[in-house]
Motif scaffolding. Structure first.
Motif, PDB file in Angstrom:
ATOM      1  N   GLU A 200       0.874  -1.183   0.000  1.00  0.00           N
ATOM      2  CA  GLU A 200       0.000   0.000   0.000  1.00  0.00           C
ATOM      3  C   GLU A 200       0.905   1.225   0.000  1.00  0.00           C
ATOM      4  O   GLU A 200       1.594   1.497   0.971  1.00  0.00           O
ATOM      5  CB  GLU A 200      -0.893   0.008   1.237  1.00  0.00           C
ATOM      6  CG  GLU A 200      -1.822  -1.186   1.316  1.00  0.00           C
ATOM      7  CD  GLU A 200      -2.445  -1.324   2.696  1.00  0.00           C
ATOM      8  OE1 GLU A 200      -3.087  -0.370   3.158  1.00  0.00           O
ATOM      9  OE2 GLU A 200      -2.264  -2.374   3.334  1.00  0.00           O
ATOM     10  N   HIS A 269      -7.316   6.276  -2.196  1.00  0.00           N
ATOM     11  CA  HIS A 269      -8.085   7.137  -1.290  1.00  0.00           C
ATOM     12  C   HIS A 269      -7.216   8.221  -0.677  1.00  0.00           C
ATOM     13  O   HIS A 269      -5.989   8.163  -0.736  1.00  0.00           O
ATOM     14  CB  HIS A 269      -8.762   6.314  -0.184  1.00  0.00           C
ATOM     15  CG  HIS A 269      -7.830   5.463   0.637  1.00  0.00           C
ATOM     16  ND1 HIS A 269      -7.087   5.960   1.674  1.00  0.00           N
ATOM     17  CD2 HIS A 269      -7.534   4.138   0.565  1.00  0.00           C
ATOM     18  CE1 HIS A 269      -6.380   4.984   2.216  1.00  0.00           C
ATOM     19  NE2 HIS A 269      -6.617   3.863   1.553  1.00  0.00           N
ATOM     20  N   GLU A 278      -3.203   7.427  -0.979  1.00  0.00           N
ATOM     21  CA  GLU A 278      -2.693   6.048  -1.033  1.00  0.00           C
ATOM     22  C   GLU A 278      -3.142   5.349  -2.303  1.00  0.00           C
ATOM     23  O   GLU A 278      -4.245   5.566  -2.801  1.00  0.00           O
ATOM     24  CB  GLU A 278      -3.203   5.257   0.182  1.00  0.00           C
ATOM     25  CG  GLU A 278      -2.703   3.815   0.170  1.00  0.00           C
ATOM     26  CD  GLU A 278      -3.249   2.969   1.326  1.00  0.00           C
ATOM     27  OE1 GLU A 278      -2.972   3.315   2.487  1.00  0.00           O
ATOM     28  OE2 GLU A 278      -3.940   1.977   1.050  1.00  0.00           O
TER      29      GLU A 278
HETATM   30 MG    MG Z   1      -4.997   0.642   2.618  1.00  0.00          MG
END
Ligand code: MG
Ligand code: ADP
Length: 701
Positions: A200, A269, A278
């Motif tokens: 991520e 988001h 991210e």
């Molecule tokens: Mg995440």
């Protein structure tokens, strides 16, 4: 930019020479031979390589490519590439378009200017790149330049790893060998195990206009000065907030580019800090996921510029608001597609899962220091332990269900699994939601999240090769011991139970489900004997501990010389980064901030003189002048001290001493300069202040 009408399914992987393309374009026997190499690691027959290369070249040229390049990941942590055109001269003055199997599989860039940590002297310049055929080749469009990219490993003339990828590939082999041994001993029918990873990626977006006005951002990727904005992240309104239109358009274009390259960009988001975001892809095999993460970082930066943004990947671009990490989701999958960390509905009687879980727990406890060192970078030093990211103490969050099972294991065997049940929302129109058996814990550095572990200490700018080759190897090492036990036992089931029970008893101290950000945890961890190494340099010094040297050697991931070279390179990189930061700070302080402050005090002095002539008392002006003047004097002293600190640190010949001096003397001196400068920023005339402010950078887009 791709037309909106082009469907995502058509777009996806359109620039990748993937399995479907290979199947379509290669003769059947060649495809089969190549597949064998990819799936089972058999070496590639040169005759086959020629056919593959030729077909790749045709495909690349149809897609407009003129060049090919071996794409590799030297120890700088970034990617490197050297382009060659597909042309060969003919005697008659014309050219022929050509690409051989040899050109595909092996390259020889001059390696002399890449960091080698003493593995190779500059006069021995030879380095080799070798095609990692398990990561597909792809085409990248860079403006008008279209190139065929060949993912590669990079090594020295003597075969020593000079890059991030080689140890990663070796560690995958090690994990495969040991995990298969364990599974076979447990009676499972598997032929391979592969680690999987989903990173991520966090990042900041900043208007290019502000970026270009800040030498610190341009040269170091982070702000070295800046008084806090009156508004920070306290409203908690940015996290998961509605995407700003300009940002959404940027993300759309990033996705299109990544999809073309076969990267499974999936989730996007707003993050916690203002201007922070991210991007997470669907997980893939770790080496491919590592390549894809490099492409993602590069694409974020490239597309940002098209939108007049700059994408900041640094771990701590702004003081006072959250920094950026890269949550490293990790698991293992068999050739049958079974996720080895999937607990199923009744984890207490799932022996494969329990063994794998225990192996990870023991590995993380036993090798906590090397795991910590895998994320020891200059940028990450600002995050770890700063109460916004996991602390520098490595611990594991298992959650209620697994902790309960783990405790049962330690006291005679696991008999039940707590179930999640249903969540009732108290609204008849909303469906009941099946409840997870475990809540989340955002503060843990290493958390079990349903069917994988999430290693949260990785820095946003780091290559994921480092964290994953360490994870793969430490788990392989523990699995190796487990396999030894199981293979020699007559009653495998009770041997497996005993192994789990021993691990549950002996490595219990690494499990912590509470709030990792509290002072109480720091004390508790110390009592448990867990290490807490906040400094990057101190952490890097643990890499050469005997326990690590032995482990990497045993599993043929890194020799002692290779490990030593890597440590030197990382210490060297630390010192160089801090040197650049120190010099940049001095430059800005002397040439931008001091002059602005002096202009302001000059203005005040003139006003005071004029007011005095007119008979006014100029009380406020005099107070302001005195305050400004005092701060200017401290800034001047602090600048001189920083100059001395940088000179001292850079004078050390020994790299450990040098890095240490940067991490203590220079860091402390930089803090002082920043403190006075930031204080001046809060009183000096805004018109005179030479740098964009935090408020502008974080809130204007
Ligand atoms: Mg995440
Ligand atoms: P979070 O809720 O933690 O923010 P995200 O959806 O943003 O979750 O990211 C979770 C990441 O974990 C994704 O990249 C996802 O593909 C990855 N992941 C899921 N399963 C596995 C697995 N078995 N192995 C590795 N990574 C996985």
């Amino acid at each position: 930019m791709a037309a909106q009408s082009e469907s995502v399914t058509e777009l996806f992987g359109s620039k990748v020479f993937n399995e479907a393309t290979m199947r379509e374009r290669l003769p059947k026997n060649v495809f089969k031979a190549l597949k064998k190499t990819i799936d089972r690691g058999h070496s590639l027959d040169p005759a086959v390589a020629d056919v593959v290369a030729n077909s790749m070249k045709d495909w690349a040229i149809e897609n407009g490519a003129t060049h090919f390049c071996h794409w590799f990941q030297p120890m700088t942590g970034f990617t490197a590439e050297k382009h060659d055109a597909f042309i060969s001269p003919l005697p008659d003055g014309h050219i022929m378009v050509e690409f051989s199997g040899k050109e595909l599989t092996k390259g020889e860039p001059d390696a002399s200017s890449f960091p080698s940590g003493g593995l190779r002297s500059t006069f021995e310049a030879r380095g080799y790149t070798a095609w990692d055929c398990t990561s597909p080749v792809f085409i990248k469009e860079n403006g008008k330049n279209i190139t065929l990219y060949i993912p590669c490993a990079f090594c020295s003339y003597t075969g020593l790893a000079l890059d991030k990828k080689t140890p990663l590939l070796r560690s995958m082999d090690a994990l495969n060998t040991q995990a298969v041994r364990v599974l076979k001993a447990l009676g499972e029918n598997v032929s391979s195990v592969t680690p999987t990873m989903g990173p991520e990626q966090e990042y900041f977006l900043l208007d290019r206009f502000f970026f270009e006005k800040r030498l610190d951002l341009v040269l170091t990727g982070r702000t070295l000065f800046g008084a806090p904005s009156p508004r920070g992240q306290e409203m908690e309104d940015h996290y998961f907030g509605t995407l700003h239109e300009r940002v959404a358009s940027f993300m759309h274009e990033v996705n299109i580019e990544l999809w073309k390259l076969g990267v499974y960009a999936k989730t996007q988001h707003n993050e916690v800090a203002p201007a922070q975001y991210e991007l997470a892809p669907v997980f893939a095999t770790v080496n491919v996921a590592t390549d894809h993460n490099q492409l993602a970082m590069e694409t974020l930066q490239k597309i940002a510029l098209r939108h007049d943004f700059v994408c900041l990947l640094h771990e701590k671009p702004f003081a006072g608001v959250n920094g950026s990490g890269k949550h490293n989701n990790w698991s293992m999958v068999t050739d049958k597609g079974n996720n080895l960390l999937d607990p199923g509905n009744t984890p207490h009687d799932n022996m494969v899962f329990l063994i794998m879980l225990c192996a990870v727990v023991k590995a993380v406890d036993k090798y906590a220091k090397i795991l910590r060192a895998s994320v020891a970078t200059p940028g990450n030093e600002h995050r770890l332990g700063a109460n916004e990211a996991p602390p520098a103490i490595v611990s594991i969050f298992l959650g209620d269900q697994l902790t309960d099972i783990f405790d049962q294991l330690g006291s005679g065997g696991a008999k039940t699994s707590k179930q999640g049940g249903e969540l009732k929302l108290g609204v008849t129109t909303l469906p009941p939601l099946p409840k997870d058996s475990t809540d989340r814990n955002r503060t843990s550095p290493f958390a079990f999240t349903g069917n994988k572990f999430e290693f949260r200490m990785v820095g946003s700018m780091q290559s994921t090769a480092g964290s994953n080759f360490v994870l793969n190897t430490i788990v392989a090492d523990v699995l190796c011991d487990i396999a030894d036990e199981l293979e020699k036992s007559k009653d495998v089931k009770s041997a497996a139970q005993k192994i789990c029970a021993d691990i549950a008893k002996n490595h219990n101290r690494i499990i912590f489900n509470g709030d990792n950000y509290t002072e109480a945890w720091v004390k508790e961890a110390a009592k448990r004997g867990l290490s807490n190494i906040a400094s990057t340099v101190d952490s890097l010094k643990t890499v050469m501990d005997e326990i690590n040297v032995k482990m990497f050697k045993k599993h043929k991931v890194l020799s002692k010389a290779e490990l030593h070279a890597r440590t030197e390179i990382l210490l060297e990189a630390y010192a160089k980064t801090l040197n650049i930061e120190g010099l940049t700070m001095l430059n800005m302080a002397k040439r931008q901030i001091l002059p602005a402050c002096m202009a302001y005090s000059g203005d005040l002095a003139q006003t005071i003189a004029a007011l005095s002539t007119a008979g006014a008392a100029a009380i406020a002006q005099k107070a302001m002048l005195e305050k400004t003047d005092t701060l200017i004097a401290s800034l001047y002293t602090n600048i001189e001290n920083l100059e001395k600190a940088v000179a001292k640190a850079s004078s050390f010949g020994d790299i450990e001493k040098k890095a240490k001096s940067y991490s203590t003397d220079v860091v402390a001196a930089m803090l002082m300069v920043r403190q006075t400068a930031d204080e001046l920023e809060s009183i000096v005339d805004a018109e005179l202040w030479p740098l964009p402010t935090y408020a502008e950078m974080l809130f204007l887009r």
